[in-house]
Design a protein around this motif. Structure first.
Motif, PDB file in Angstrom:
ATOM      1  N   VAL A  10      34.380  51.718  28.666  1.00  0.00           N
ATOM      2  CA  VAL A  10      33.563  52.761  29.171  1.00  0.00           C
ATOM      3  C   VAL A  10      32.318  52.607  28.752  1.00  0.00           C
ATOM      4  O   VAL A  10      31.883  52.706  27.553  1.00  0.00           O
ATOM      5  N   TRP A  12      28.588  54.316  28.629  1.00  0.00           N
ATOM      6  CA  TRP A  12      27.525  55.322  28.907  1.00  0.00           C
ATOM      7  C   TRP A  12      26.134  54.735  28.784  1.00  0.00           C
ATOM      8  O   TRP A  12      25.801  54.065  28.044  1.00  0.00           O
ATOM      9  N   ARG A  36      31.693  52.748  34.472  1.00  0.00           N
ATOM     10  CA  ARG A  36      30.405  53.359  33.763  1.00  0.00           C
ATOM     11  C   ARG A  36      30.176  54.898  34.328  1.00  0.00           C
ATOM     12  O   ARG A  36      30.360  55.395  35.186  1.00  0.00           O
ATOM     13  N   GLU A  37      29.782  55.569  33.214  1.00  0.00           N
ATOM     14  CA  GLU A  37      29.156  57.078  33.459  1.00  0.00           C
ATOM     15  C   GLU A  37      27.633  57.042  33.219  1.00  0.00           C
ATOM     16  O   GLU A  37      27.115  56.658  32.071  1.00  0.00           O
ATOM     17  N   TYR A  43      21.014  63.763  27.370  1.00  0.00           N
ATOM     18  CA  TYR A  43      22.488  62.866  26.824  1.00  0.00           C
ATOM     19  C   TYR A  43      22.491  63.128  25.344  1.00  0.00           C
ATOM     20  O   TYR A  43      23.490  62.682  24.912  1.00  0.00           O
ATOM     21  N   GLU A 259      30.298  55.377  39.757  1.00  0.00           N
ATOM     22  CA  GLU A 259      29.516  56.200  38.811  1.00  0.00           C
ATOM     23  C   GLU A 259      29.348  57.621  38.984  1.00  0.00           C
ATOM     24  O   GLU A 259      29.188  58.241  40.235  1.00  0.00           O
ATOM     25  N   VAL A 260      29.364  58.449  37.912  1.00  0.00           N
ATOM     26  CA  VAL A 260      28.946  59.799  38.008  1.00  0.00           C
ATOM     27  C   VAL A 260      28.004  60.175  36.994  1.00  0.00           C
ATOM     28  O   VAL A 260      28.023  59.309  36.105  1.00  0.00           O
ATOM     29  N   THR A 261      27.269  61.094  37.086  1.00  0.00           N
ATOM     30  CA  THR A 261      26.203  61.712  36.221  1.00  0.00           C
ATOM     31  C   THR A 261      26.840  62.809  35.358  1.00  0.00           C
ATOM     32  O   THR A 261      27.367  63.621  36.148  1.00  0.00           O
ATOM     33  N   ARG A 262      26.681  62.786  34.210  1.00  0.00           N
ATOM     34  CA  ARG A 262      27.039  63.922  33.258  1.00  0.00           C
ATOM     35  C   ARG A 262      26.097  64.291  32.425  1.00  0.00           C
ATOM     36  O   ARG A 262      25.269  63.568  31.988  1.00  0.00           O
TER      37      ARG A 262
END
Length: 262
Positions: A10, A12, A36-37, A43, A259-262
């Protein structure tokens, strides 16, 4: 015999960052399936919690957090030796690693300063557009709400003082000169094949060159400050070399999930 992780790696990452592009490219070059995140502008607490430091990229291999693009590539070379990025001969390897270190330590920050400092000063909307490349509209709205404070913090964190801003463009130009001087008969910086030296030089100068193969190009039209600086280098052999490395070797993404945005 090397072992492969039992879980998908994974990553980031921060889409617009050239150091993050370096890690993405290494994963894609080796064809390593991974997730991928995208982490948003806030962040740093998550990065610190995961890795004891506050920068991206961070790659999780079997749950272990590996920070820093150079360390990530070194670990990938150990675990995934196929499609290597390190030359096999010791002399070539030392030279490739020395060039990786040069572009990391001497060029990465001036590239960032050359691109973003004029935008922070004269075009905040363009700065926001660049920094939130690859993120959703929610991330952009949140960034706009905190932008004045964020701009001050970002300048401080990355040493964007008056002296650094004045010096950065010439340092970036010298990087293209260094590439032109180092290119061998093969067209590569070390030996006769693509290596970590080529990947690092091309990835870290990509924010200036803006290759069409880059997976996270900034919004069009490019801001005038970047467009003009880019145009002044467009015929430089080092600039054309970066374009060629992307054309030949950037390839397709090995990421296996949206992909997601966190």
């Amino acid at each position: 015999m090397t072992s492969s992780p039992t879980r998908l790696p994974v990553l980031w990452h921060f889409p617009i960052s050239h150091f993050n592009e370096k890690a993405r490219w290494a994963l894609d070059w080796k064809g390593i399936p991974h997730v991928r995140e995208v982490l948003s502008l806030g962040y740093m607490p998550r990065a610190w919690w995961a890795s004891g430091q506050a920068r991206l990229p961070i790659l999780f291999l079997d749950g272990t957090a590996i920070a820093d693009s150079t360390r990530i590539i070194a670990e990938l070379e150990t675990r995934y030796p196929d499609t290597p990025l390190y030359p096999t001969d010791e002399v070539g390897r030392r030279r490739a690693l020395a060039l990786e270190d040069f572009f990391d330590e001497e060029i990465g920050s001036p590239v960032r300063t050359t691109v973003l400092a004029p935008l922070f000063e004269h075009d905040p909307d363009a700065a926001l557009g660049a920094l939130t490349t690859g993120m959703g509209s929610g991330a952009r709205r949140a960034a706009r709400a905190i932008f004045p404070a964020f701009r001050s913090f970002y300048r401080f964190r990355h040493g964007m003082n008056d002296a650094a801003i004045a010096a950065a463009p010439a340092i970036v130009r010298s990087a293209f000169d260094r590439i032109a001087a180092e290119i061998g008969p093969s067209g590569y910086l070390v030996g006769d094949r693509f290596s970590v030296a080529d990947l690092t030089a091309a990835a870290l100068l990509a924010p200036i060159v803006v290759p069409i193969e880059h997976p996270h190009r900034p919004p069009e039209p490019l801001p005038p400050s970047l467009r003009d600086f880019r145009a002044s280098l467009a015929n430089h052999p080092g600039f054309r070399w970066v374009q060629e490395m992307y054309r030949r070797h950037r390839g397709v993404s090995a990421a296996v999930a949206a992909e997601v945005t966190r």
